[in-house]
Design a protein around this motif. Structure first.
Motif, PDB file in Angstrom:
ATOM      1  N   LEU A   1       0.834  -1.206   0.000  1.00  0.00           N
ATOM      2  CA  LEU A   1       0.000   0.000   0.000  1.00  0.00           C
ATOM      3  C   LEU A   1       0.861   1.245   0.000  1.00  0.00           C
ATOM      4  O   LEU A   1       1.900   1.284   0.671  1.00  0.00           O
ATOM      5  CB  LEU A   1      -0.895   0.046   1.254  1.00  0.00           C
ATOM      6  N   ASN A   2       0.413   2.273  -0.712  1.00  0.00           N
ATOM      7  CA  ASN A   2       1.119   3.551  -0.625  1.00  0.00           C
ATOM      8  C   ASN A   2       0.688   4.262   0.658  1.00  0.00           C
ATOM      9  O   ASN A   2      -0.196   3.795   1.371  1.00  0.00           O
ATOM     10  CB  ASN A   2       0.881   4.406  -1.879  1.00  0.00           C
ATOM     11  N   GLN A   3       1.322   5.377   0.952  1.00  0.00           N
ATOM     12  CA  GLN A   3       1.049   6.094   2.202  1.00  0.00           C
ATOM     13  C   GLN A   3      -0.403   6.548   2.299  1.00  0.00           C
ATOM     14  O   GLN A   3      -1.019   6.444   3.358  1.00  0.00           O
ATOM     15  CB  GLN A   3       2.000   7.296   2.341  1.00  0.00           C
ATOM     16  N   ALA A   4      -0.978   7.040   1.207  1.00  0.00           N
ATOM     17  CA  ALA A   4      -2.376   7.492   1.227  1.00  0.00           C
ATOM     18  C   ALA A   4      -3.318   6.322   1.522  1.00  0.00           C
ATOM     19  O   ALA A   4      -4.272   6.477   2.308  1.00  0.00           O
ATOM     20  CB  ALA A   4      -2.736   8.152  -0.102  1.00  0.00           C
ATOM     21  N   ASP A   5      -3.058   5.155   0.941  1.00  0.00           N
ATOM     22  CA  ASP A   5      -3.891   3.977   1.214  1.00  0.00           C
ATOM     23  C   ASP A   5      -3.757   3.541   2.678  1.00  0.00           C
ATOM     24  O   ASP A   5      -4.736   3.140   3.301  1.00  0.00           O
ATOM     25  CB  ASP A   5      -3.512   2.815   0.305  1.00  0.00           C
ATOM     26  N   GLN A   6      -2.556   3.631   3.217  1.00  0.00           N
ATOM     27  CA  GLN A   6      -2.366   3.268   4.622  1.00  0.00           C
ATOM     28  C   GLN A   6      -3.143   4.216   5.527  1.00  0.00           C
ATOM     29  O   GLN A   6      -3.811   3.779   6.470  1.00  0.00           O
ATOM     30  CB  GLN A   6      -0.880   3.281   4.992  1.00  0.00           C
TER      31      GLN A   6
ATOM     32  N   VAL B   1      -6.365   3.122   8.065  1.00  0.00           N
ATOM     33  CA  VAL B   1      -6.330   3.252   9.526  1.00  0.00           C
ATOM     34  C   VAL B   1      -7.744   3.289  10.096  1.00  0.00           C
ATOM     35  O   VAL B   1      -8.016   2.719  11.157  1.00  0.00           O
ATOM     36  CB  VAL B   1      -5.511   4.500   9.934  1.00  0.00           C
ATOM     37  N   ARG B   2      -8.659   3.924   9.389  1.00  0.00           N
ATOM     38  CA  ARG B   2     -10.045   4.032   9.873  1.00  0.00           C
ATOM     39  C   ARG B   2     -10.714   2.669  10.021  1.00  0.00           C
ATOM     40  O   ARG B   2     -11.617   2.505  10.836  1.00  0.00           O
ATOM     41  CB  ARG B   2     -10.877   4.899   8.933  1.00  0.00           C
ATOM     42  N   PHE B   3     -10.290   1.679   9.254  1.00  0.00           N
ATOM     43  CA  PHE B   3     -10.925   0.363   9.316  1.00  0.00           C
ATOM     44  C   PHE B   3     -10.724  -0.311  10.668  1.00  0.00           C
ATOM     45  O   PHE B   3     -11.504  -1.173  11.048  1.00  0.00           O
ATOM     46  CB  PHE B   3     -10.406  -0.558   8.210  1.00  0.00           C
ATOM     47  N   PHE B   4      -9.674   0.061  11.383  1.00  0.00           N
ATOM     48  CA  PHE B   4      -9.426  -0.545  12.682  1.00  0.00           C
ATOM     49  C   PHE B   4     -10.468  -0.109  13.706  1.00  0.00           C
ATOM     50  O   PHE B   4     -10.839  -0.875  14.584  1.00  0.00           O
ATOM     51  CB  PHE B   4      -8.018  -0.208  13.172  1.00  0.00           C
ATOM     52  N   SER B   5     -10.930   1.124  13.596  1.00  0.00           N
ATOM     53  CA  SER B   5     -11.960   1.606  14.532  1.00  0.00           C
ATOM     54  C   SER B   5     -13.360   1.498  13.951  1.00  0.00           C
ATOM     55  O   SER B   5     -14.340   1.467  14.691  1.00  0.00           O
ATOM     56  CB  SER B   5     -11.675   3.049  14.944  1.00  0.00           C
ATOM     57  N   GLU B   6     -13.473   1.435  12.626  1.00  0.00           N
ATOM     58  CA  GLU B   6     -14.774   1.359  11.961  1.00  0.00           C
ATOM     59  C   GLU B   6     -14.736   0.293  10.860  1.00  0.00           C
ATOM     60  O   GLU B   6     -14.748   0.607   9.675  1.00  0.00           O
ATOM     61  CB  GLU B   6     -15.120   2.717  11.346  1.00  0.00           C
TER      62      GLU B   6
ATOM     63  N   PHE C   1      -9.123   0.766  -4.849  1.00  0.00           N
ATOM     64  CA  PHE C   1      -8.628   0.699  -3.466  1.00  0.00           C
ATOM     65  C   PHE C   1      -8.876  -0.691  -2.898  1.00  0.00           C
ATOM     66  O   PHE C   1      -8.005  -1.256  -2.239  1.00  0.00           O
ATOM     67  CB  PHE C   1      -9.286   1.769  -2.592  1.00  0.00           C
ATOM     68  N   TRP C   2     -10.075  -1.234  -3.126  1.00  0.00           N
ATOM     69  CA  TRP C   2     -10.405  -2.560  -2.603  1.00  0.00           C
ATOM     70  C   TRP C   2      -9.409  -3.599  -3.111  1.00  0.00           C
ATOM     71  O   TRP C   2      -8.967  -4.463  -2.351  1.00  0.00           O
ATOM     72  CB  TRP C   2     -11.825  -2.965  -2.974  1.00  0.00           C
ATOM     73  N   GLU C   3      -9.038  -3.541  -4.379  1.00  0.00           N
ATOM     74  CA  GLU C   3      -8.068  -4.488  -4.923  1.00  0.00           C
ATOM     75  C   GLU C   3      -6.724  -4.360  -4.210  1.00  0.00           C
ATOM     76  O   GLU C   3      -6.081  -5.365  -3.893  1.00  0.00           O
ATOM     77  CB  GLU C   3      -7.902  -4.277  -6.423  1.00  0.00           C
TER      78      GLU C   3
ATOM     79  N   ASP D   1      -7.147  -5.725  -0.647  1.00  0.00           N
ATOM     80  CA  ASP D   1      -7.220  -7.175  -0.710  1.00  0.00           C
ATOM     81  C   ASP D   1      -5.827  -7.775  -0.850  1.00  0.00           C
ATOM     82  O   ASP D   1      -5.485  -8.753  -0.175  1.00  0.00           O
ATOM     83  CB  ASP D   1      -8.119  -7.591  -1.872  1.00  0.00           C
ATOM     84  N   ARG D   2      -5.004  -7.175  -1.712  1.00  0.00           N
ATOM     85  CA  ARG D   2      -3.618  -7.639  -1.883  1.00  0.00           C
ATOM     86  C   ARG D   2      -2.852  -7.496  -0.568  1.00  0.00           C
ATOM     87  O   ARG D   2      -2.109  -8.393  -0.157  1.00  0.00           O
ATOM     88  CB  ARG D   2      -2.939  -6.868  -3.012  1.00  0.00           C
ATOM     89  N   PHE D   3      -3.055  -6.374   0.131  1.00  0.00           N
ATOM     90  CA  PHE D   3      -2.429  -6.176   1.441  1.00  0.00           C
ATOM     91  C   PHE D   3      -2.889  -7.262   2.417  1.00  0.00           C
ATOM     92  O   PHE D   3      -2.071  -7.868   3.118  1.00  0.00           O
ATOM     93  CB  PHE D   3      -2.774  -4.783   1.986  1.00  0.00           C
ATOM     94  N   SER D   4      -4.180  -7.507   2.463  1.00  0.00           N
ATOM     95  CA  SER D   4      -4.748  -8.493   3.387  1.00  0.00           C
ATOM     96  C   SER D   4      -4.151  -9.880   3.140  1.00  0.00           C
ATOM     97  O   SER D   4      -3.756 -10.577   4.079  1.00  0.00           O
ATOM     98  CB  SER D   4      -6.262  -8.523   3.228  1.00  0.00           C
ATOM     99  N   GLU D   5      -4.075 -10.279   1.892  1.00  0.00           N
ATOM    100  CA  GLU D   5      -3.505 -11.576   1.542  1.00  0.00           C
ATOM    101  C   GLU D   5      -2.032 -11.642   1.924  1.00  0.00           C
ATOM    102  O   GLU D   5      -1.563 -12.654   2.439  1.00  0.00           O
ATOM    103  CB  GLU D   5      -3.688 -11.858   0.052  1.00  0.00           C
ATOM    104  N   THR D   6      -1.304 -10.564   1.681  1.00  0.00           N
ATOM    105  CA  THR D   6       0.118 -10.511   2.033  1.00  0.00           C
ATOM    106  C   THR D   6       0.298 -10.615   3.539  1.00  0.00           C
ATOM    107  O   THR D   6       1.150 -11.362   4.029  1.00  0.00           O
ATOM    108  CB  THR D   6       0.771  -9.229   1.480  1.00  0.00           C
TER     109      THR D   6
END
Length: 125
Positions: free
Chosen positions: A77-82, A86-91, A109-111, A114-119
């Motif tokens: 993920l790039n910095q903007a995606d990170q 961050v919001r997903f942790f609280s929401e 973004f979802w793609e 998803d790649r981050f999640s799999e990694t």
């Protein structure tokens, strides 16, 4: 069905993080590196995803796990995606809204997420 499985996988990655005190003083320690087929990954990477992992109320968080999740984020993920993620942790429900959105930007973004999640699952498992 595949989207549901991917969403559940993302939630599992987020759920693996939890409440532990944020590291104090000093910079991110590169104390232990682990080699994977994607390269060498620091087990103690620091950044917005790792910090969110540590400060939000998740049961199994540790500096090592959250550092590994951050390393996966740094790889995918790039910095903007990170920052957005961050919001997903609280929401976590926001992640589902992005997943079902018809927006081209949200689909892209979802793609990436998803790649981050799999990694993260593969590296930090």
């Amino acid at each position: 069905m595949l989207r549901t499985a991917v969403l559940l996988g993302s939630v599992v990655v987020l759920a693996a993080c939890g409440s532990a005190p944020a590291p104090r003083g000093g910079s991110g320690t590169q104390a232990q590196a682990v080699s994977f087929d994607t390269g060498t990954v620091s087990r103690f990477a620091t950044g917005p995803i790792g910090t969110a992992c540590l400060i939000h109320d998740r049961r199994n968080a540790s500096r090592a796990l959250c550092g590994c999740v951050q390393a996966a984020a740094d790889m995918t993920l790039n910095q903007a995606d990170q920052q957005r993620g961050v919001r997903f942790f609280s929401e976590p429900e926001l992640l589902n809204e992005i997943k079902i959105s018809d927006s081209v930007a949200n689909e892209a973004f979802w793609e990436r997420w998803d790649r981050f999640s799999e990694t993260a699952e593969r590296l930090c498992g």
